[in-house]
Design a protein around this motif. Sequence first.
Motif, PDB file in Angstrom:
ATOM      1  N   PHE A  71       0.851  -1.182   0.000  1.00 27.35           N
ATOM      2  CA  PHE A  71       0.000   0.000   0.000  1.00 27.35           C
ATOM      3  C   PHE A  71       0.886   1.230   0.000  1.00 27.35           C
ATOM      4  O   PHE A  71       1.478   1.586   1.019  1.00 27.35           O
ATOM      5  CB  PHE A  71      -0.926  -0.002   1.214  1.00 27.35           C
ATOM      6  N   LYS A  72       1.000   1.867  -1.165  1.00 22.10           N
ATOM      7  CA  LYS A  72       1.842   3.061  -1.277  1.00 22.10           C
ATOM      8  C   LYS A  72       1.013   4.221  -1.796  1.00 22.10           C
ATOM      9  O   LYS A  72       0.051   4.042  -2.540  1.00 22.10           O
ATOM     10  CB  LYS A  72       2.994   2.825  -2.257  1.00 22.10           C
ATOM     11  N   SER A  73       1.417   5.383  -1.389  1.00 18.65           N
ATOM     12  CA  SER A  73       0.814   6.596  -1.907  1.00 18.65           C
ATOM     13  C   SER A  73       1.841   7.710  -1.782  1.00 18.65           C
ATOM     14  O   SER A  73       2.751   7.634  -0.954  1.00 18.65           O
ATOM     15  CB  SER A  73      -0.457   6.955  -1.130  1.00 18.65           C
ATOM     16  N   MET A  74       1.707   8.712  -2.648  1.00 16.30           N
ATOM     17  CA  MET A  74       2.566   9.884  -2.557  1.00 16.30           C
ATOM     18  C   MET A  74       1.702  11.132  -2.639  1.00 16.30           C
ATOM     19  O   MET A  74       0.637  11.121  -3.262  1.00 16.30           O
ATOM     20  CB  MET A  74       3.600   9.903  -3.689  1.00 16.30           C
ATOM     21  N   SER A  75       2.171  12.173  -2.021  1.00 15.43           N
ATOM     22  CA  SER A  75       1.496  13.456  -2.138  1.00 15.43           C
ATOM     23  C   SER A  75       2.540  14.554  -2.022  1.00 15.43           C
ATOM     24  O   SER A  75       3.558  14.386  -1.338  1.00 15.43           O
ATOM     25  CB  SER A  75       0.426  13.628  -1.060  1.00 15.43           C
ATOM     26  N   SER A  76       2.294  15.648  -2.724  1.00 11.63           N
ATOM     27  CA  SER A  76       3.269  16.734  -2.729  1.00 11.63           C
ATOM     28  C   SER A  76       2.565  18.077  -2.664  1.00 11.63           C
ATOM     29  O   SER A  76       1.575  18.298  -3.368  1.00 11.63           O
ATOM     30  CB  SER A  76       4.124  16.661  -4.002  1.00 11.63           C
ATOM     31  N   ASN A  77       3.059  18.952  -1.817  1.00 17.99           N
ATOM     32  CA  ASN A  77       2.513  20.298  -1.680  1.00 17.99           C
ATOM     33  C   ASN A  77       3.589  21.326  -1.958  1.00 17.99           C
ATOM     34  O   ASN A  77       4.760  21.131  -1.598  1.00 17.99           O
ATOM     35  CB  ASN A  77       1.957  20.514  -0.271  1.00 17.99           C
ATOM     36  N   ARG A  78       3.196  22.433  -2.574  1.00 20.31           N
ATOM     37  CA  ARG A  78       4.105  23.547  -2.832  1.00 20.31           C
ATOM     38  C   ARG A  78       3.994  24.538  -1.682  1.00 20.31           C
ATOM     39  O   ARG A  78       2.895  24.970  -1.323  1.00 20.31           O
ATOM     40  CB  ARG A  78       3.744  24.236  -4.150  1.00 20.31           C
ATOM     41  N   ILE A  79       5.132  24.918  -1.111  1.00 17.73           N
ATOM     42  CA  ILE A  79       5.149  25.787   0.068  1.00 17.73           C
ATOM     43  C   ILE A  79       6.144  26.927  -0.155  1.00 17.73           C
ATOM     44  O   ILE A  79       7.220  26.719  -0.723  1.00 17.73           O
ATOM     45  CB  ILE A  79       5.516  24.973   1.328  1.00 17.73           C
ATOM     46  N   ALA A  80       5.781  28.112   0.284  1.00 17.27           N
ATOM     47  CA  ALA A  80       6.637  29.283   0.105  1.00 17.27           C
ATOM     48  C   ALA A  80       7.632  29.454   1.247  1.00 17.27           C
ATOM     49  O   ALA A  80       8.756  29.918   1.037  1.00 17.27           O
ATOM     50  CB  ALA A  80       5.784  30.540  -0.027  1.00 17.27           C
TER      51      ALA A  80
END
Length: 485
Positions: free
Chosen positions: A333-342
Amino acid sequence: MADSSFNNTNLLACPFSIPDPKASATKVVSRWSDTHVESPPAIIITPNSEEDVVSALKFAKLNKLTVIPAGGRHNPAIPINSKSLYLDLINLKSIQLDKQYSQVQIGGGALTGDVIRYLAQEGYFTTMANSNAVGVVGCLLGGGNSSQNGLIGWMADNIMSFRVVTAAGDIVQVSSSSKGEELALFNALCGAGHGLCVVISATIRIYPLSSLNLSPASKDDPSPSIWSRTLIFPPTAIDSAIDAFLAASPPPEPMNVIFGFSRGPPGTPFAGKPIVLLTSTYYGPASEAEASSVGARLLHPSLVEKAVKADTVQIPFANANNAYEPLNDHGGFKSMSSNRIARLSPRALKDAYGKYLAVTDKYPDAVRSALMFHSFNPSKLAELGATPEGEGRFVEARDRGFCTIGVMWSSEPATRDALAVLYDEAVTILQKDDEEAGLPRRVFPGIMKFLPGRRDLFSGEKLAELDRLQEKWNGDGLFWSPYKA
């Protein structure tokens, strides 16, 4: 193979198979993650040409199936079930280099590692993902975060054209010079392209490797190589590692700095133990990297003495992603997530680390999960976004120089759910400074768990345009889309 439950299998002149519906879904469809592989697809079709793709879409319409194009098989957000037509693009993996026009045409099934190695052998490079096993087109359609952000922009910024098959069965070439609805389609494919059509090939801008002035790999190996500096710290040195990471941001344009929370991999002295990583790569001469303020900081004895391991190596360009091969295993069970942050604060990073430790201590099968933070110079992204071409493409938050990446990996459903909560809570902590400054949350479309809130993907204007394009190009829902309202 044919089945009386399907109509018009004679449409299919290319290889296809009809899985046993009682078979193990994850054995029928092998991909990076077993998440959302719910049951075997109704049919698996492996086209050899764009005409085969047209036939497959006709077949899907006749049998009321949802088309799932598959390139690198790395997107865990896409559900596979008994109503899916799994369109395996593995045979469409051509790589055609055009030196005269500084471009390369890449087939819809081409993998990142194959393209990097081919271009390096020919003396060229372009912006690519950090995993050899990831499909190139899939990355392009999600914007494409990479180690070359600071130099040449996102993958989406380097796309010259797409050759696609639409839901209507039309074969169309779209580019930045297209007009009307075809231009609108091209812009959406540059960042939010999943679920609009089937991409047969993409043409991408390339650059001479010689322009980077890379140092040789070694005295005995003259191949151009990337300077890489890695430090591993114990948890007790996290404050020093955080300070060094934030002091290095933004780095010079050719440089990337990655800070992360992980646990030591099997076979190392740190196996299973919590560690803090600080690593940097430089796409230029080694002497220039080490003379930079960031390089000097990462080499300074006062920081090195706090690390349990510190290495500097030269990585041949063609092998840039080889160190990440263990992460490419299929299954689990794999997942990835990415957020852009200043902006990131030391307090936020340390609080997120505390949450990471608590969850990975509680669930032993989460040992390969990690929270990473990619820092790069966003100046080039902002510059490209200010051009007429850049403004139209579906990539946002160009002025933000941090990208958080959560890799959530487990073997048990309960752990998977706990890791999902961990990442959401960590991101809430990490984005507090941005929210106080009035900056909206932005999820990077190409690396997303199932599924982010729509408002976190794009501005309201972009979402409205995406809805319009979905109605225009995928109004009957032939293609599964992560962006539908």
